[in-house]
Enzyme design. Structure first.
Site, short mmCIF file in Angstrom:
data_model
loop_
_atom_site.label_atom_id
_atom_site.label_comp_id
_atom_site.label_asym_id
_atom_site.label_seq_id
_atom_site.Cartn_x
_atom_site.Cartn_y
_atom_site.Cartn_z
N LYS A 1 37.02 34.74 23.08
CA LYS A 1 38.09 34.82 24.08
C LYS A 1 37.53 34.43 25.43
O LYS A 1 36.38 34.76 25.74
CB LYS A 1 38.67 36.24 24.15
CG LYS A 1 39.75 36.38 25.24
CD LYS A 1 40.57 37.65 25.08
CE LYS A 1 39.95 38.90 25.63
NZ LYS A 1 39.56 38.86 27.06
N ASP B 1 34.56 42.28 27.13
CA ASP B 1 33.53 42.48 28.16
C ASP B 1 33.82 43.77 28.96
O ASP B 1 33.00 44.19 29.78
CB ASP B 1 33.38 41.26 29.07
CG ASP B 1 34.66 40.91 29.81
OD1 ASP B 1 35.70 41.54 29.54
OD2 ASP B 1 34.62 39.98 30.64
N SER B 2 34.94 44.43 28.65
CA SER B 2 35.18 45.77 29.19
C SER B 2 34.05 46.71 28.79
O SER B 2 33.88 47.78 29.39
CB SER B 2 36.53 46.31 28.69
OG SER B 2 36.64 46.15 27.28
N GLU C 1 38.83 33.78 29.77
CA GLU C 1 39.88 34.01 30.76
C GLU C 1 40.23 32.71 31.49
O GLU C 1 39.32 31.93 31.83
CB GLU C 1 39.42 35.07 31.78
CG GLU C 1 39.19 36.42 31.12
CD GLU C 1 38.82 37.52 32.12
OE1 GLU C 1 38.83 37.25 33.35
OE2 GLU C 1 38.51 38.63 31.67
N GLU D 1 47.93 39.86 30.32
CA GLU D 1 47.58 41.15 30.92
C GLU D 1 48.36 41.38 32.21
O GLU D 1 48.37 40.52 33.10
CB GLU D 1 46.06 41.23 31.18
CG GLU D 1 45.67 42.57 31.81
CD GLU D 1 44.20 42.95 31.68
OE1 GLU D 1 43.43 42.22 31.02
OE2 GLU D 1 43.82 43.98 32.27
N ASP E 1 34.30 38.34 23.58
CA ASP E 1 34.53 37.78 24.91
C ASP E 1 33.36 36.93 25.39
O ASP E 1 32.20 37.35 25.26
CB ASP E 1 34.70 38.91 25.93
CG ASP E 1 36.15 39.20 26.25
OD1 ASP E 1 37.03 38.37 25.94
OD2 ASP E 1 36.42 40.28 26.81
O1 KIV Z 1 37.53 43.06 27.83
C1 KIV Z 1 38.57 43.53 27.35
O2 KIV Z 1 38.59 44.67 26.86
C2 KIV Z 1 39.78 42.72 27.37
C3 KIV Z 1 41.05 43.37 26.91
C4 KIV Z 1 41.50 44.35 27.89
C5 KIV Z 1 42.10 42.38 26.60
O3 KIV Z 1 39.74 41.60 27.74
#
Ligand code: KIV
Length: 275
Positions: free
Chosen positions: A118, A49-50, A120, A186, A88
């Site tokens: 993924k 989600d970055s 969190e 992280e 994500d």
């Molecule tokens: O969203 C993302 O890029 C991440 C990584 C930094 C692990 O969660």
């Protein structure tokens, strides 16, 4: 094996089986061409989600939507042949209940072809992780600095210092027991990442954690030097593509202003271009 034989794509169970073995190479990707480049070397490619901050100019990951994750997931899937694709779950798409998490994780997997999702969170997300895993959705957990929790954490700072280390260790144990096939650590102190790596039976994937983790992940635009808005201290730049691109654009602009931009004679030859 013939050089042209199709390579088997990597599954979440293959990643789990790499615990304690050759370190896992992981990167994020958000587009087809970058996914193709990453696929040549990576075991796991994360549609993180970055993407919201890196490609869409958003101030944090909190504004990222399911639609954005589906769109970028589909694009990345077209570029991968071998690496496991993990997508994500964005903020607000899974925290409410295990059922909400299942609905959105199933959508991400069905619409993008991802092999896993993924999310969190540690101890408080363990029941949700178990719920997903029992229903056929492989889950990668993400603990330590969890960027979707930036408001509650008070910034993007190191987690697990001093007495807080116990909380992160308990998070790691909880997600492993719940059935996550791996866990992102992280921005936690190296000694804590090493302890967790020794303690849990699933691969730890570090980002600003420790070289002793079972693998490492970086945001690809950070390591390529493409994203300048914000540079975490732990990021090593392996290229300076933003600088290179700025130089190329400057050279192009100068050529256009000087009328030195190659015309059709450059492509067709002098005579042909006059016809
Ligand atoms: O969203 C993302 O890029 C991440 C990584 C930094 C692990 O969660």
């Amino acid at each position: 094996m013939s050089q042209n034989a199709p390579q088997k794509s990597i599954s979440a169970s293959d990643i789990l089986a790499r615990k304690g073995g050759v370190p896992l190479v992981c990167l994020t990707a958000y587009t087809t061409p970058v996914a193709q480049l990453a696929d040549a070397e990576c075991d796991l490619v994360l549609v993180g989600d970055s993407v919201g901050m890196v490609l869409h100019g958003l101030p944090s990951t909190l504004q990222v939507t399911m639609e954005m994750m589906v769109l970028h997931g589909k694009a990345v899937a077209r570029g991968l042949r071998r690496a496991l694709m993990v997508v994500d779950l964005p903020f607000g798409s899974y925290e409410e209940s295990p059922e909400q998490a299942f609905r959105n994780a199933a959508r991400l997997m069905a619409e993008t072809g991802a092999g896993a999702v993924k999310l969190e969170g540690g101890q408080h997300m363990a029941a949700t992780i178990r719920f997903l895993v029992e229903r056929g959705i492989p889950v990668m957990a993400h603990i330590g600095l969890t960027p979707q929790g930036v408001n509650a954490l008070g910034g993007y700072r190191v987690q697990g210092r001093g007495a807080d280390a116990e909380r992160i260790r308990a998070d790691a144990r909880a997600v492993a027991e719940a059935g996550a096939f791996s866990v992102v650590l992280e921005k936690v102190p190296a000694a804590l990442a090493d302890t967790i790596t020794a303690e849990v039976p699933i691969p730890t994937v570090g980002i600003g954690a420790s070289a002793g983790c079972d693998g490492q992940i970086l945001v690809i635009d950070d390591m390529l030097g493409l994203f300048d808005a914000f540079k975490p201290k732990f990021v090593k730049r392996y290229a300076h593509l933003a600088e290179d691109a700025a130089g190329a654009i400057r050279a192009y602009a100068e050529e256009v202003r000087d009328r030195a931009f190659p015309g059709p004679e450059h492509v067709f030859g002098d005579e042909e271009s006059k016809k």
